[in-house]
Design a protein around this motif. Structure first.
Motif, PDB file in Angstrom:
ATOM      1  N   PHE A 136      47.272  56.706  41.817  1.00 14.73           N
ATOM      2  CA  PHE A 136      47.073  56.449  40.391  1.00 14.73           C
ATOM      3  C   PHE A 136      45.735  55.746  40.117  1.00 14.73           C
ATOM      4  CE2 PHE A 136      47.640  53.814  36.577  1.00 14.73           C
ATOM      5  CZ  PHE A 136      48.075  54.760  35.675  1.00 14.73           C
ATOM      6  N   ASN A 137      45.486  54.638  40.803  1.00 12.16           N
ATOM      7  CA  ASN A 137      44.254  53.874  40.560  1.00 12.16           C
ATOM      8  C   ASN A 137      43.022  54.579  41.113  1.00 12.16           C
ATOM      9  OD1 ASN A 137      45.187  51.180  39.352  1.00 12.16           O
ATOM     10  ND2 ASN A 137      46.550  51.387  41.103  1.00 12.16           N
ATOM     11  N   GLU A 138      43.162  55.208  42.283  1.00 11.17           N
ATOM     12  CA  GLU A 138      42.026  55.936  42.850  1.00 11.17           C
ATOM     13  C   GLU A 138      41.590  57.073  41.937  1.00 11.17           C
ATOM     14  OE1 GLU A 138      44.303  54.220  46.365  1.00 11.17           O
ATOM     15  OE2 GLU A 138      44.720  55.035  44.375  1.00 11.17           O
ATOM     16  N   GLN A 139      42.572  57.764  41.365  1.00 12.11           N
ATOM     17  CA  GLN A 139      42.265  58.922  40.539  1.00 12.11           C
ATOM     18  C   GLN A 139      41.490  58.538  39.280  1.00 12.11           C
ATOM     19  OE1 GLN A 139      45.706  61.281  39.626  1.00 12.11           O
ATOM     20  NE2 GLN A 139      44.533  62.994  38.858  1.00 12.11           N
ATOM     21  N   ILE A 140      41.956  57.522  38.562  1.00 12.02           N
ATOM     22  CA  ILE A 140      41.265  57.143  37.336  1.00 12.02           C
ATOM     23  C   ILE A 140      39.922  56.491  37.644  1.00 12.02           C
ATOM     24  CG2 ILE A 140      42.398  54.873  37.149  1.00 12.02           C
ATOM     25  CD1 ILE A 140      41.370  57.289  34.286  1.00 12.02           C
ATOM     26  N   SER A 141      39.831  55.761  38.755  1.00 15.13           N
ATOM     27  CA  SER A 141      38.558  55.138  39.137  1.00 15.13           C
ATOM     28  C   SER A 141      37.505  56.197  39.440  1.00 15.13           C
ATOM     29  CB  SER A 141      38.749  54.228  40.346  1.00 15.13           C
ATOM     30  OG  SER A 141      39.642  53.185  40.063  1.00 15.13           O
TER      31      SER A 141
ATOM     32  N   SER B 148      38.751  46.844  43.346  1.00 11.11           N
ATOM     33  CA  SER B 148      38.122  47.204  44.621  1.00 11.11           C
ATOM     34  C   SER B 148      37.468  48.581  44.551  1.00 11.11           C
ATOM     35  CB  SER B 148      39.164  47.179  45.746  1.00 11.11           C
ATOM     36  OG  SER B 148      40.217  48.098  45.482  1.00 11.11           O
ATOM     37  N   HIS B 149      38.078  49.528  43.864  1.00  6.06           N
ATOM     38  CA  HIS B 149      37.511  50.875  43.767  1.00  6.06           C
ATOM     39  C   HIS B 149      36.197  50.862  42.992  1.00  6.06           C
ATOM     40  CE1 HIS B 149      41.261  52.409  45.367  1.00  6.06           C
ATOM     41  NE2 HIS B 149      41.927  51.796  44.415  1.00  6.06           N
TER      42      HIS B 149
ATOM     43  N   TYR C 104      29.860  49.106  40.858  1.00  5.43           N
ATOM     44  CA  TYR C 104      29.952  48.753  39.442  1.00  5.43           C
ATOM     45  C   TYR C 104      30.499  47.341  39.287  1.00  5.43           C
ATOM     46  CZ  TYR C 104      29.020  53.585  38.141  1.00  5.43           C
ATOM     47  OH  TYR C 104      28.417  54.812  37.966  1.00  5.43           O
ATOM     48  N   GLY C 105      29.764  46.514  38.567  1.00  7.94           N
ATOM     49  CA  GLY C 105      30.230  45.166  38.288  1.00  7.94           C
ATOM     50  C   GLY C 105      31.225  45.167  37.138  1.00  7.94           C
ATOM     51  N   ILE C 106      32.166  44.262  37.195  1.00  7.72           N
ATOM     52  CA  ILE C 106      33.203  44.175  36.165  1.00  7.72           C
ATOM     53  C   ILE C 106      32.986  42.902  35.360  1.00  7.72           C
ATOM     54  CG2 ILE C 106      35.679  44.023  35.738  1.00  7.72           C
ATOM     55  CD1 ILE C 106      36.092  45.518  38.361  1.00  7.72           C
ATOM     56  N   GLU C 107      32.797  43.060  34.069  1.00  5.61           N
ATOM     57  CA  GLU C 107      32.551  41.914  33.198  1.00  5.61           C
ATOM     58  C   GLU C 107      33.800  41.057  33.043  1.00  5.61           C
ATOM     59  OE1 GLU C 107      31.682  41.512  28.518  1.00  5.61           O
ATOM     60  OE2 GLU C 107      30.076  42.473  29.648  1.00  5.61           O
ATOM     61  N   GLN C 108      34.952  41.707  32.915  1.00  4.37           N
ATOM     62  CA  GLN C 108      36.198  40.961  32.754  1.00  4.37           C
ATOM     63  C   GLN C 108      37.380  41.832  33.164  1.00  4.37           C
ATOM     64  OE1 GLN C 108      36.386  38.714  29.204  1.00  4.37           O
ATOM     65  NE2 GLN C 108      38.534  38.150  29.400  1.00  4.37           N
ATOM     66  N   THR C 109      38.418  41.172  33.711  1.00  7.03           N
ATOM     67  CA  THR C 109      39.633  41.876  34.117  1.00  7.03           C
ATOM     68  C   THR C 109      40.806  41.372  33.294  1.00  7.03           C
ATOM     69  OG1 THR C 109      38.810  42.078  36.385  1.00  7.03           O
ATOM     70  CG2 THR C 109      41.153  42.434  36.049  1.00  7.03           C
ATOM     71  N   PHE C 110      41.614  42.298  32.819  1.00  2.22           N
ATOM     72  CA  PHE C 110      42.828  41.971  32.075  1.00  2.22           C
ATOM     73  C   PHE C 110      44.037  42.414  32.894  1.00  2.22           C
ATOM     74  CE2 PHE C 110      39.465  42.666  29.026  1.00  2.22           C
ATOM     75  CZ  PHE C 110      39.604  41.609  28.136  1.00  2.22           C
ATOM     76  N   ALA C 111      45.113  41.661  32.791  1.00  3.17           N
ATOM     77  CA  ALA C 111      46.343  42.030  33.485  1.00  3.17           C
ATOM     78  C   ALA C 111      47.065  43.104  32.688  1.00  3.17           C
ATOM     79  CB  ALA C 111      47.240  40.808  33.673  1.00  3.17           C
ATOM     80  N   MET C 112      47.458  44.166  33.367  1.00  2.00           N
ATOM     81  CA  MET C 112      48.239  45.209  32.704  1.00  2.00           C
ATOM     82  C   MET C 112      49.646  44.681  32.435  1.00  2.00           C
ATOM     83  SD  MET C 112      48.608  48.267  31.470  1.00  2.00           S
ATOM     84  CE  MET C 112      47.282  49.342  32.052  1.00  2.00           C
ATOM     85  N   PRO C 113      50.112  44.707  31.201  1.00  2.08           N
ATOM     86  CA  PRO C 113      51.462  44.203  30.903  1.00  2.08           C
ATOM     87  C   PRO C 113      52.523  45.013  31.640  1.00  2.08           C
ATOM     88  CG  PRO C 113      50.572  45.401  29.022  1.00  2.08           C
ATOM     89  CD  PRO C 113      49.445  45.246  29.993  1.00  2.08           C
ATOM     90  N   GLY C 114      53.618  44.345  31.967  1.00  2.00           N
ATOM     91  CA  GLY C 114      54.681  45.002  32.699  1.00  2.00           C
ATOM     92  C   GLY C 114      55.776  45.559  31.821  1.00  2.00           C
TER      93      GLY C 114
END
Length: 306
Positions: free
Chosen positions: A104-109, A137-138, A144-154
């Motif tokens: 899932f994450n590899e594909q969208i990345s 990590s991908h 690519y640098g990431i400016e900010q990370t948000f937690a995906m709601p569960g």
């Protein structure tokens, strides 16, 4: 520990794991349904927003009024840009916070990275938000640098607050960082077990979309009127429109994540069933051999005693 006892433990472990996998399948299927329902429920809300925009656009066209306005919160009317120079580009990529969801994450990345490379923008012209820590990590591996990370709601309950938080950051992007283009990347679910990467341009607005809204026929003979300034009303309607797009991105991404998890659990369930069959066969064979050996010992002892 005898080989029979070891096989018994392996069989019990496989059965426990099989029960866990079945429960995860059920939960994933339930989650897919509720996220799909949430996304579907946006349709009428979206239609209401488009009706409001139709009214304002018709009025603005009639009076030849400009809809450009900035009320200080970074949410102006975002009229379609006629210039090819949109300044910096803001990117929001949706992944997962949890594992056991296959590729899932590899594909969208990989999809987002490929699309960003087509833009041929330098790093200083990109601002990237990652929704879901397992994306990091991908993206960083690709440079690519990431400016900010948000937690995906569960759960569904957490989506609204996350959308509101991201909207505030988007307003800041527009107001302080002169970001003229914003792209969303997320996995779009199109069946219970199939999903595909999807790109959505949040800004600038699609001029053809606005023309389509304005060209729609009103159901009644009288067009509604409004009293507040048209630019303020449009800004308010567009905030709601962006809320819908972001909420849909969260909902579809979470549905896709659970579809990926369901597919992974189906494969795991098949593998466990095969191993369980293998262990059970080995156990029965060894148990039968042990019984045969015991019978032979009894017969031999009986013959020797006589």
């Amino acid at each position: 520990m005898s080989s029979i006892e070891l096989l018994q433990r392996q069989i019990h472990t496989a059965q426990d794991l099989q029960a866990v996998v079945k429960m995860m399948k059920v939960l994933a299927a339930l989650n897919i349904h509720q996220y799909q329902q949430a996304v579907a429920s946006l349709a009428e809300y979206n239609r209401t927003i488009e009706m409001g925009l139709h009214v304002v656009l018709k009025a603005a066209h009639t009076h030849d009024a400009s809809l450009q306005h900035d009320n200080g919160d970074g949410f102006n009317t975002y009229s379609p840009s006629l210039s090819s120079d949109l300044g910096r580009c803001g990117v929001i990529i949706f992944g997962s916070e949890q594992g056991m969801c296959g590729q899932f994450n590899e594909q969208i990345s990989h999809y987002a990275i490929a699309e960003l490379e087509k833009l041929k923008l330098s790093p200083e012209h990109l601002a990237i938000f990652a929704v879901g820590s397992r994306l990091i990590s991908h993206l960083e591996t690709a440079g690519y640098g990431i400016e900010q990370t948000f937690a995906m709601p569960g759960s569904l309950a957490g989506i609204t607050s996350m959308v509101q938080e991201i909207l505030m950051h988007i307003a800041r992007w527009r107001d302080r960082e002169q970001i003229g283009q914003i792209l969303l990347f997320y996995n779009h679910l199109h069946s219970n077990t199939l999903w595909e990467p999807y790109k959505l341009q949040l800004l600038p607005l699609d001029g053809q979309w606005l023309q389509h809204i304005e060209s729609q026929e009103w159901r009644s003979q009288t067009l509604p009127t409004f009293t507040m300034p048209s630019d303020v009303l449009v800004a308010s309607l567009l905030r709601q429109y962006f809320f819908i797009l972001l909420y849909r991105a969260f909902g579809e991404s979470l549905a896709g994540e659970n579809a990926s998890r369901l597919a992974s659990m189906q494969v795991a369930e098949k593998n466990i069933a095969e191993r369980l069959t293998e262990f059970t066969g080995q156990f029965q064979q060894k148990r039968q051999t042990a019984i045969t050996d015991e019978l032979l010992e009894i017969i031999s002892a009986f013959e020797l005693s006589h």
